[in-house]
Design an enzyme around this catalytic site. Structure first.
Site, PDB file in Angstrom:
ATOM      1  N   ASP A   1      29.666  39.985  34.477  1.00 35.25           N
ATOM      2  CA  ASP A   1      30.109  39.991  35.763  1.00 35.25           C
ATOM      3  C   ASP A   1      30.499  38.375  35.732  1.00 35.25           C
ATOM      4  OD1 ASP A   1      28.881  41.154  38.365  1.00 35.25           O
ATOM      5  OD2 ASP A   1      29.699  39.060  38.720  1.00 35.25           O
TER       6      ASP A   1
ATOM      7  N   ASN B   1      25.200  49.913  43.230  1.00 37.78           N
ATOM      8  CA  ASN B   1      25.501  49.708  44.480  1.00 37.78           C
ATOM      9  C   ASN B   1      26.386  51.059  44.840  1.00 37.78           C
ATOM     10  OD1 ASN B   1      23.622  47.495  44.746  1.00 37.78           O
ATOM     11  ND2 ASN B   1      25.372  46.126  44.163  1.00 37.78           N
TER      12      ASN B   1
ATOM     13  N   HIS C   1      29.978  51.096  38.533  1.00 35.38           N
ATOM     14  CA  HIS C   1      29.804  50.001  37.637  1.00 35.38           C
ATOM     15  C   HIS C   1      28.022  50.161  37.756  1.00 35.38           C
ATOM     16  CE1 HIS C   1      31.044  48.087  41.544  1.00 35.38           C
ATOM     17  NE2 HIS C   1      29.830  47.493  41.297  1.00 35.38           N
TER      18      HIS C   1
HETATM   19  P1  5GP Z   1      29.099  45.353  43.403  1.00 39.57           P
HETATM   20  O1  5GP Z   1      28.931  44.441  44.546  1.00 39.57           O
HETATM   21  O2  5GP Z   1      30.218  46.251  43.772  1.00 39.57           O
HETATM   22  O3  5GP Z   1      27.875  46.177  43.140  1.00 39.57           O
HETATM   23  O4  5GP Z   1      29.746  44.712  42.206  1.00 39.57           O
HETATM   24  C1  5GP Z   1      30.799  44.049  41.948  1.00 39.57           C
HETATM   25  C2  5GP Z   1      30.834  43.009  41.003  1.00 39.57           C
HETATM   26  O5  5GP Z   1      31.905  42.638  40.157  1.00 39.57           O
HETATM   27  C3  5GP Z   1      30.169  42.019  41.434  1.00 39.57           C
HETATM   28  O6  5GP Z   1      28.952  41.367  40.897  1.00 39.57           O
HETATM   29  C4  5GP Z   1      31.427  40.761  41.134  1.00 39.57           C
HETATM   30  O7  5GP Z   1      30.764  39.276  41.029  1.00 39.57           O
HETATM   31  C5  5GP Z   1      31.950  41.667  39.845  1.00 39.57           C
HETATM   32  N1  5GP Z   1      33.251  41.119  39.965  1.00 39.57           N
HETATM   33  C6  5GP Z   1      34.358  41.077  40.825  1.00 39.57           C
HETATM   34  N2  5GP Z   1      35.540  40.736  40.544  1.00 39.57           N
HETATM   35  C7  5GP Z   1      35.321  40.399  39.256  1.00 39.57           C
HETATM   36  C8  5GP Z   1      36.283  40.270  38.120  1.00 39.57           C
HETATM   37  O8  5GP Z   1      37.565  39.924  38.355  1.00 39.57           O
HETATM   38  N3  5GP Z   1      35.725  39.995  36.830  1.00 39.57           N
HETATM   39  C9  5GP Z   1      34.426  40.156  36.564  1.00 39.57           C
HETATM   40  N4  5GP Z   1      33.956  40.190  35.427  1.00 39.57           N
HETATM   41  N5  5GP Z   1      33.532  40.687  37.429  1.00 39.57           N
HETATM   42  C10 5GP Z   1      34.046  40.724  38.677  1.00 39.57           C
END
Ligand code: 5GP
Length: 114
Positions: free
Chosen positions: A30, A87, A100
């Site tokens: 992440d 989530n 994810h």
């Molecule tokens: P969510 O909030 O949808 O459950 O998780 C999305 C995750 O994707 C977040 O923890 C965020 O930090 C991660 N994320 C967002 N953009 C990027 C990116 O460009 N690269 C990586 N490796 N992680 C990302």
């Protein structure tokens, strides 16, 4: 609809620190880690969220979970423990519309989540 951010990572259009890949899933660190180990395991199939997974995705979802477990083991989280998080939707805190599974570990995690 255009490619999601995570599809761009799958296609190597956006760089990521990839820790595991096979024909069905990709795992990468992440960009904004919430624990010493914070990896996202995603299906290559663009399922937006677990709430939109179909019965036909059963084996893919099983594979995803088993690979999340394997990533946790590979990153030395088996002994101390780890947390898997998915989530879903606005109230679930989802920010990227591509399914994810977060793998979190390397410190004691609080419960309940905020
Ligand atoms: P969510 O909030 O949808 O459950 O998780 C999305 C995750 O994707 C977040 O923890 C965020 O930090 C991660 N994320 C967002 N953009 C990027 C990116 O460009 N690269 C990586 N490796 N992680 C990302």
């Amino acid at each position: 609809m255009g490619e999601t951010l995570f599809e761009k990572i799958i296609d190597r259009e956006i760089p990521a620190d990839i820790v595991y890949e096979d024909e069905l899933v990709l795992a990468f660190r992440d960009i904004n880690p919430q624990a010493p180990v914070h990896v996202l395991v995603i299906p290559k199939k663009p399922i937006p969220r677990i709430g939109e997974a179909a019965d036909e995705d059963q084996s893919l979802l099983g594979h995803l979970l088993l690979k999340a477990r394997a990533v946790a083991a590979e990153l030395n989280l088996s002994e101390g423990g780890f947390r898997l998080v998915i989530n879903n939707g606005r109230d679930g805190g989802e920010s990227v519309p591509h399914l994810h599974c977060h793998v979190l570990g390397g410190r004691a995690l609080n419960w309940p989540p905020g």
